[in-house]
Design an enzyme around this catalytic site. Structure first.
Site, short mmCIF file in Angstrom:
data_model
loop_
_atom_site.label_atom_id
_atom_site.label_comp_id
_atom_site.label_asym_id
_atom_site.label_seq_id
_atom_site.Cartn_x
_atom_site.Cartn_y
_atom_site.Cartn_z
N ARG A 54 -7.54 23.41 -3.22
CA ARG A 54 -8.09 24.10 -2.05
C ARG A 54 -8.87 23.16 -1.13
NH1 ARG A 54 -8.36 28.61 -5.86
NH2 ARG A 54 -7.21 30.39 -4.99
N HIS B 92 -5.17 16.86 -11.72
CA HIS B 92 -4.02 17.29 -12.53
C HIS B 92 -3.39 16.10 -13.24
CE1 HIS B 92 -3.88 20.59 -9.35
NE2 HIS B 92 -4.03 21.26 -10.47
N GLN C 99 -3.33 36.68 -10.40
CA GLN C 99 -4.73 36.24 -10.46
C GLN C 99 -5.39 36.16 -9.09
OE1 GLN C 99 -3.53 32.41 -12.32
NE2 GLN C 99 -5.06 31.47 -10.98
N VAL D 263 -12.39 15.47 -12.46
CA VAL D 263 -12.12 14.25 -11.69
C VAL D 263 -12.66 14.45 -10.28
CG1 VAL D 263 -10.33 12.71 -10.80
CG2 VAL D 263 -10.08 13.74 -13.08
N GLY E 100 -8.65 21.78 -17.43
CA GLY E 100 -9.79 21.07 -16.88
C GLY E 100 -11.10 21.82 -17.05
N GLY F 137 0.55 24.02 -9.18
CA GLY F 137 1.18 23.08 -8.26
C GLY F 137 0.17 22.45 -7.31
#
EC number: 6.3.2.1
Length: 273
Positions: free
Chosen positions: A184, A34, A58, A173, A144, A28
């Protein structure tokens, strides 16, 4: 676009969706990085599914699980604009019950770099992804290159378990100034953002050295570390595409990686050469 919250809803959707399913797993807080994955998925598959799930297994104790950015309303709008067929937005109780992890990342990959700094992280990544891959029955999964070590570990899992899907690597990107997009980045102050550019600059400098004929990895890493000052560097590494340490750059088969703390935020970046 359908919003699916439960495993049962997802299974029912997949059962009627046919064989051409593409899948983008995310946590998200979707950004343009994304979106590039999602648009590629939508363009290459008859049916597209995006998951937004902040996977607790994780995260290590003391990491940012509780404060990880959550933007469900914005995420839904982005997926709608991209033409996604369905979003899967489960909670942790939907994905986990009393099960123990049955997939463990190979030590070759999980004991170095990100795995060394975040022990158990990749086990948690594989734990959720194997569930999501089985649930979505995706033919193609889009991931990615920014999380290069994760990408290679997932590709290894798919190969080892004979999973009938293709992992599609997608380019990093960046902002116009070179900063690699990351959820983040929302933690960064304006000063932090300026300092964060040292990561991409170090990689650009490394690339320029290689273009100039320098292939010795120790020389390249020395130059990178100078560019990264005064950041607290976790690692600078130059590996082949199976994450073996190398002493000479192998053009077409090399990844240069960096991880550093910028303020209170840990960032990673890489280039493939």
């Amino acid at each position: 676009m359908l919003i699916l919250k439960t495993v049962k809803q997802l299974q029912e959707f997949v059962a009627s969706a046919g064989d051409e399913i593409g899948f983008v797993p995310t946590m998200g807080a979707l950004h343009d990085g994304h979106m590039s994955l999602i648009k590629k998925c939508v363009s290459e598959n008859a049916v597209s599914i995006v998951s937004t799930f902040v996977n607790p297994t994780q995260f290590l104790p003391g990491e940012d699980l509780e404060k990880y950015p959550k933007k469900e309303e914005s995420d839904i709008k982005i997926c709608e604009l991209c033409g996604v067929s369905a979003m899967f937005i489960p909670d942790a109780k939907e994905m986990y019950f009393d099960d123990e992890p049955c997939i463990i990342a190979p030590k070759k990959y999980s004991s170095i770099l990100e795995g060394k700094s975040r022990p158990g992280h990749f086990d948690g990544v594989l734990r959720v992804l194997v569930k999501l891959f089985n649930l979505t029955r995706a033919k193609r999964v889009y991931m990615g290159k920014k999380d290069a070590q994760q990408l290679v570990i997932v590709q290894n899992m798919v190969k080892t378990l004979f999973l009938n899907l293709q992992v599609v690597p997608c380019e990093i990107v960046r902002e116009s100034d070179g900063l690699a997009l990351s959820s983040r980045n929302a933690y960064l102050s304006e000063e932090d953002k300026c300092n964060a550019l040292r990561l991409s600059r170090a990689l650009i400098n490394a690339s320029n050295l290689i273009k100039g004929g320098e292939l010795d990895t120790s020389e390249i890493k020395t130059g990178m570390l100078k560019t990264l000052e005064p950041l607290t560097v976790d690692y600078v590494a130059i590996v082949d595409r199976d994450f073996n340490q190398i002493s000479k750059v192998e053009l077409g088969n090399t990844i240069i990686l960096v991880a550093a703390n910028v303020g209170k935020t840990r960032l990673i970046d890489n280039i493939w050469v």
